[in-house]
Every structure is written in structure tokens, then in C-alpha cells.
Design a protein around this motif. Structure first.
Motif, PDB file in Angstrom:
ATOM      1  N   ALA A 133      71.737  35.527  22.291  1.00 15.85           N
ATOM      2  CA  ALA A 133      72.296  35.600  23.448  1.00 15.85           C
ATOM      3  C   ALA A 133      73.832  36.071  23.248  1.00 15.85           C
ATOM      4  N   ILE A 134      74.518  35.843  22.281  1.00 14.69           N
ATOM      5  CA  ILE A 134      75.866  36.424  21.891  1.00 14.69           C
ATOM      6  C   ILE A 134      75.912  38.021  21.617  1.00 14.69           C
ATOM      7  N   GLU A 135      74.826  38.263  21.051  1.00 16.99           N
ATOM      8  CA  GLU A 135      74.957  39.742  20.449  1.00 16.99           C
ATOM      9  C   GLU A 135      74.467  40.639  21.462  1.00 16.99           C
ATOM     10  N   GLY A 136      73.532  39.900  22.159  1.00 16.99           N
ATOM     11  CA  GLY A 136      72.905  40.821  23.312  1.00 16.99           C
ATOM     12  C   GLY A 136      73.600  41.702  24.279  1.00 16.99           C
ATOM     13  N   LYS A 137      73.374  42.892  24.569  1.00 18.75           N
ATOM     14  CA  LYS A 137      74.360  43.607  25.439  1.00 18.75           C
ATOM     15  C   LYS A 137      73.788  43.082  26.682  1.00 18.75           C
ATOM     16  N   ASP A 138      74.186  42.147  27.218  1.00 17.66           N
ATOM     17  CA  ASP A 138      73.577  41.772  28.701  1.00 17.66           C
ATOM     18  C   ASP A 138      74.454  41.963  29.611  1.00 17.66           C
ATOM     19  N   ARG A 139      75.794  42.799  29.437  1.00 10.44           N
ATOM     20  CA  ARG A 139      76.614  43.109  30.741  1.00 10.44           C
ATOM     21  C   ARG A 139      76.755  44.659  30.710  1.00 10.44           C
ATOM     22  N   ILE A 140      77.072  45.183  31.879  1.00 11.85           N
ATOM     23  CA  ILE A 140      77.446  46.534  31.834  1.00 11.85           C
ATOM     24  C   ILE A 140      78.460  46.663  32.639  1.00 11.85           C
ATOM     25  N   ILE A 141      79.467  47.341  32.127  1.00  9.90           N
ATOM     26  CA  ILE A 141      80.735  47.695  32.859  1.00  9.90           C
ATOM     27  C   ILE A 141      80.793  49.190  33.312  1.00  9.90           C
TER      28      ILE A 141
ATOM     29  N   LYS B  30      81.606  48.982  48.973  1.00 13.18           N
ATOM     30  CA  LYS B  30      80.268  50.022  48.957  1.00 13.18           C
ATOM     31  C   LYS B  30      79.569  50.038  47.927  1.00 13.18           C
ATOM     32  N   ALA B  31      80.522  50.189  46.699  1.00 13.26           N
ATOM     33  CA  ALA B  31      79.924  50.162  45.277  1.00 13.26           C
ATOM     34  C   ALA B  31      79.048  49.149  44.772  1.00 13.26           C
ATOM     35  N   ALA B  32      79.543  48.039  45.186  1.00 10.21           N
ATOM     36  CA  ALA B  32      79.001  46.693  45.074  1.00 10.21           C
ATOM     37  C   ALA B  32      77.714  46.215  45.812  1.00 10.21           C
ATOM     38  N   ALA B  33      77.649  47.055  46.902  1.00  9.86           N
ATOM     39  CA  ALA B  33      76.380  46.980  47.697  1.00  9.86           C
ATOM     40  C   ALA B  33      75.015  48.027  46.849  1.00  9.86           C
ATOM     41  N   ALA B  34      75.708  49.102  46.490  1.00  8.53           N
ATOM     42  CA  ALA B  34      74.866  49.913  46.079  1.00  8.53           C
ATOM     43  C   ALA B  34      74.284  49.503  44.786  1.00  8.53           C
ATOM     44  N   LEU B  35      75.001  48.841  43.805  1.00 11.59           N
ATOM     45  CA  LEU B  35      74.690  48.317  42.608  1.00 11.59           C
ATOM     46  C   LEU B  35      74.011  47.205  42.628  1.00 11.59           C
ATOM     47  N   SER B  36      74.068  46.459  43.512  1.00 11.01           N
ATOM     48  CA  SER B  36      73.269  45.090  43.683  1.00 11.01           C
ATOM     49  C   SER B  36      71.918  45.310  43.837  1.00 11.01           C
ATOM     50  N   LYS B  37      71.517  46.647  44.414  1.00  7.88           N
ATOM     51  CA  LYS B  37      69.993  46.802  44.572  1.00  7.88           C
ATOM     52  C   LYS B  37      69.313  47.291  43.291  1.00  7.88           C
ATOM     53  N   VAL B  38      70.021  47.516  42.323  1.00  7.05           N
ATOM     54  CA  VAL B  38      69.416  47.937  41.018  1.00  7.05           C
ATOM     55  C   VAL B  38      68.584  46.762  40.676  1.00  7.05           C
ATOM     56  N   LYS B  39      67.428  47.099  40.093  1.00  2.65           N
ATOM     57  CA  LYS B  39      66.438  45.844  39.511  1.00  2.65           C
ATOM     58  C   LYS B  39      67.297  45.333  38.386  1.00  2.65           C
TER      59      LYS B  39
ATOM     60  N   ALA C 175      71.652  40.793  38.358  1.00  7.98           N
ATOM     61  CA  ALA C 175      71.932  39.364  38.569  1.00  7.98           C
ATOM     62  C   ALA C 175      73.320  38.990  39.263  1.00  7.98           C
ATOM     63  N   ASN C 176      74.325  39.634  38.825  1.00  7.54           N
ATOM     64  CA  ASN C 176      75.457  39.169  39.314  1.00  7.54           C
ATOM     65  C   ASN C 176      76.488  40.593  39.116  1.00  7.54           C
ATOM     66  N   ILE C 177      77.398  40.477  40.170  1.00  8.60           N
ATOM     67  CA  ILE C 177      78.369  41.369  39.998  1.00  8.60           C
ATOM     68  C   ILE C 177      79.679  41.128  40.160  1.00  8.60           C
ATOM     69  N   GLU C 178      80.725  41.445  39.332  1.00  9.82           N
ATOM     70  CA  GLU C 178      81.977  40.881  39.633  1.00  9.82           C
ATOM     71  C   GLU C 178      82.942  42.332  39.862  1.00  9.82           C
ATOM     72  N   GLN C 179      83.680  42.309  40.833  1.00 10.79           N
ATOM     73  CA  GLN C 179      84.635  43.715  40.752  1.00 10.79           C
ATOM     74  C   GLN C 179      86.130  43.297  40.730  1.00 10.79           C
ATOM     75  N   SER C 180      86.623  44.325  40.279  1.00  9.93           N
ATOM     76  CA  SER C 180      88.235  44.403  40.102  1.00  9.93           C
ATOM     77  C   SER C 180      88.657  45.814  40.215  1.00  9.93           C
ATOM     78  N   LEU C 181      89.907  46.041  40.685  1.00  7.92           N
ATOM     79  CA  LEU C 181      90.622  47.121  40.641  1.00  7.92           C
ATOM     80  C   LEU C 181      91.335  47.728  39.408  1.00  7.92           C
TER      81      LEU C 181
ATOM     82  N   LEU D   9      78.391  44.247  35.638  1.00  8.46           N
ATOM     83  CA  LEU D   9      77.012  43.942  36.057  1.00  8.46           C
ATOM     84  C   LEU D   9      76.558  42.948  35.149  1.00  8.46           C
ATOM     85  N   GLU D  10      75.943  41.742  35.547  1.00  8.64           N
ATOM     86  CA  GLU D  10      75.169  41.033  34.631  1.00  8.64           C
ATOM     87  C   GLU D  10      73.674  41.297  35.026  1.00  8.64           C
ATOM     88  N   SER D  11      72.828  41.314  33.920  1.00 10.62           N
ATOM     89  CA  SER D  11      71.399  41.621  33.883  1.00 10.62           C
ATOM     90  C   SER D  11      70.665  40.587  33.691  1.00 10.62           C
ATOM     91  N   SER D  12      69.715  40.215  34.322  1.00  7.92           N
ATOM     92  CA  SER D  12      68.696  39.182  34.010  1.00  7.92           C
ATOM     93  C   SER D  12      67.558  39.512  33.070  1.00  7.92           C
TER      94      SER D  12
END
Ligand SMILES: Nc1ncnc2c1ncn2[C@@H]1O[C@H](COP(=O)(O)OP(=O)(O)O)[C@@H](O)[C@H]1O
Ligand SMILES: [Mg+2]
Length: 309
Positions: free
Chosen positions: A217-225, A234-243, A246-252, A261-264
Motif C-alpha cells: 500500500a505504501i509502495e503502490g503507485k496509487d495516485r496520479i498527479i 471542467k478538468a475535474a469533471a472530465a477526469l472523474s469519468k475515467v474508470k 475514486a477521488n480527485i483533489e484540485q489545486s492551482l 487522482l486516487e485510483s481504486s
């Protein structure tokens, strides 16, 4: 091999350990990670029969620590936080002496001592006086005494405390070599210590299990930035549709939108992320994988406890 259920210990009115439940499978190396005062030593002392729990119990190799303490002792090796060494004794004499205390018969003693010396890799100092050995070697003598009765379960309390970096690496290697056939439970307040040695990590905070995690779990590449040009919503809406997102955090970040992006799922979703970005008319500037570090996991759970107070 180790099955801890709802262990609780009060020292008078002080709660040291509360409702601790976890398991360790045969051959697993499990780490108790937590700041000083978290309750690690107290948990280990209950498992080794040093004192009884206030409530709850545990089984070691199928034997209950309260109902069958002698059976437990036979199957357990323990390295306490403070080394149980007689500094004026010669290493091999000391190990013979401990064998005697542990009830190993005279006939078996020599072979058991030889085996423990070998496992702890201290044959070369067996004729030396313990007090004159380096701290790393003293620690190995401590581990050797824990191994004398050929235990199925080894409990090591802060096995690398006070060692220099080279000795730490050596002791880590030694501990890893002892896993496999034995179940090892070790404690540490140092993050890299447990992440480098243990497959399973139990985070203890203020006497409770704050989280159970594992190396994968610690070594797993479970997030994509993803860094891109385009409107955040618009970006968050588009990416939330990707299979399996599970979760999206946004920042500027200056002119860019950064989405974490957190992948389940376990599959690599980078190609789908790329397509989703392009199809929505956004401009991809950067994409990388990241994992949760043990630090993040630790801080997240220990901070949660703080907030709850
Ligand atoms: N013999 C004792 N009497 C009273 N309180 C104790 C005793 N031993 C430990 N404690 C308290 O219990 C808590 C847990 O301690 P301990 O198990 O030693 O933690 P750790 O090993 O994680 O540093 C701490 O708050 C500590 O002060
Ligand atoms: Mg301790």
C-alpha cells in the motif's frame, strides 16, 4: 500465528493500551510503529507474559497468553527494550546460562547455543566479554538469547535503537533473515525502520491501533498527479469519468490546474487519463505517478486522533 484481540492495559488510572486488535501470519514480519509513549512496549509485555492485560487477550501459535502462558513462553523469543545482558559475562557462557533458565536440557544446550550464535551471526565473538562488545554486537547477543528456544514467534522491542547507521543496516538484514520460518513482531518509533523491514505495519497512537497498512500500500503507485491548462471544474469533471478514479483533489499552481487522482483499481489508468484530457480540449502539461508515503499515512492517522480530542 499472533492473534491479538481487544488488548487493554491501564496503569492505575492511566490508559496505556486500549482495545488493540491485530494479527500476524506465520512467517510474516510485522511492525508496530508509533511515537514514544504510544503503548508499543506495553503491548509486547502483555504478549510475552511480563504482565497481564487489564482486559482482552491474545493467542500465540494457538495458545492463549492468559490461560496457557507456559505453552506461549515455549514458542516465544523476546528482545526487550533494555537488553537483558550480564556485561561481565562471556558471550557463550551467557547464552548457556540463559538456556538453563529457559529450561533447555544440558544435553541440548550446546547445540542450541551454537545454533543461536549462528543465526545471530556472532560466532566470531563468542569468547568475548559482552561489556566490551560494540552496541551492534550487544544487540545481536540479545537477539541470540531470544532465539535460544527456537521460537516460532520473535518479539523485538526497538531492535535498532541506539545503533549507528551501519549497525542498523546489519540488524535489519539479520531480522529479515529471521523471518520466513518465524513470525516476527518488532516495534519502532522510526518510520524508515518499519517500512524497510516489515511487510505489515500497524500504526499505534495513544494506545490504539490508528491504522493497519502494508508495504504494498505504501509502495503502490496509487495516485496520479496531472498538471494541465484549463478550467479546474471542467478538468475535474472530465477526469472523474475515467474508470476507477475514486477521488480527485484540485489545486492551482500559477496558470495551471493540478489534479491528484486516487485510483481504486490496480490497473494503470494513465492512457485513459490522457485521452480524457485531450477529448475535453484541455492541455496536458505534466502527468506522474505518486504513492502515499508512510509519513503521510502516519500523519493522517495521528492527526485525526489529535482532532478528536
Ligand atoms: N510501569 C508503568 N507505569 C505507569 N505508566 C506506564 C508504565 N509503563 C508505561 N507507562 C505509560 O504507558 C504509556 C505507554 O508506554 P509504552 O508502552 O512504554 O510506550 P512505547 O513503548 O510506545 O514508547 C505511556 O504513556 C507511558 O508513560
Ligand atoms: Mg517502548
Amino acid at each position: 500465528m499472533i492473534k491479538v484481540s481487544r488488548l487493554t492495559k491501564y496503569y492505575g488510572p492511566t490508559r496505556a493500551v486500549e482495545d488493540v486488535t491485530f494479527e500476524a501470519e506465520k512467517g510474516e514480519i510485522v511492525g508496530l510503529l508509533g511515537p514514544n509513549g504510544a503503548g508499543k512496549t506495553t503491548i509486547m509485555r502483555m504478549l510475552t507474559g511480563y504482565f497481564a492485560p487489564t482486559s482482552g487477550t491474545a493467542k500465540i501459535a494457538g495458545f492463549d497468553i492468559i490461560e496457557e502462558p507456559m505453552e506461549v513462553k515455549k514458542r516465544l523469543g523476546y528482545l526487550p527494550e533494555v537488553l537483558p545482558l550480564y556485561y561481565e559475562m562471556v558471550v557463550s557462557d551467557y547464552l548457556e546460562f540463559v538456556s538453563q533458565i529457559k529450561g533447555i536440557t544440558f544435553k541440548e544446550r550446546r547445540a542450541k547455543v551454537a545454533k543461536a550464535l549462528g543465526l545471530a551471526r556472532i560466532e566470531d565473538v563468542k569468547h568475548r566479554i559482552i561489556g566490551r562488545l560494540s552496541r551492534g554486537y550487544k544487540q545481536r547477543v540479545g537477539i541470540a538469547q531470544a532465539l535460544l528456544n527456537d521460537p516460532e514467534v520473535l518479539i523485538l522491542d526497538e531492535p535498532t535503537i541506539g545503533l549507528d547507521p551501519k549497525q542498523i543496516i546489519e540488524i535489519r538484514e539479520l531480522i529479515k533473515s529471521l523471518g520466513g520460518s518465524r513470525t516476527v513482531l518488532l516495534s519502532s518509533h522510526i518510520l524508515p525502520e518499519v517500512s524497510m523491514t516489515c511487510e505489515k505495519i500497524i500504526i499505534i497512537n495513544k494506545g490504539r491501533v490508528a491504522a493497519v497498512t502494508d508495504k504494498a500500500a505504501i509502495e503502490g503507485k496509487d495516485r496520479i498527479i496531472v498538471k494541465l491548462l484549463g478550467e479546474p471544474a471542467k478538468a475535474a469533471a472530465a477526469l472523474s469519468k475515467v474508470k476507477s478514479v475514486a477521488n480527485i483533489e484540485q489545486s492551482l499552481e500559477g496558470p495551471f490546474t493540478v489534479l491528484t487522482l486516487e485510483s481504486s483499481g490496480k490497473e494503470d489508468i494513465r492512457q485513459d487519463v490522457f485521452k480524457a484530457v485531450v477529448e475535453s480540449g484541455l492541455i496536458l502539461v505534466e502527468m506522474r505517478q505518486a504513492s502515499h508515503t508512510l509519513e503521510e499515512v502516519f500523519l493522517k492517522y495521528t492527526a485525526k486522533e489529535e482532532d478528536a480530542r
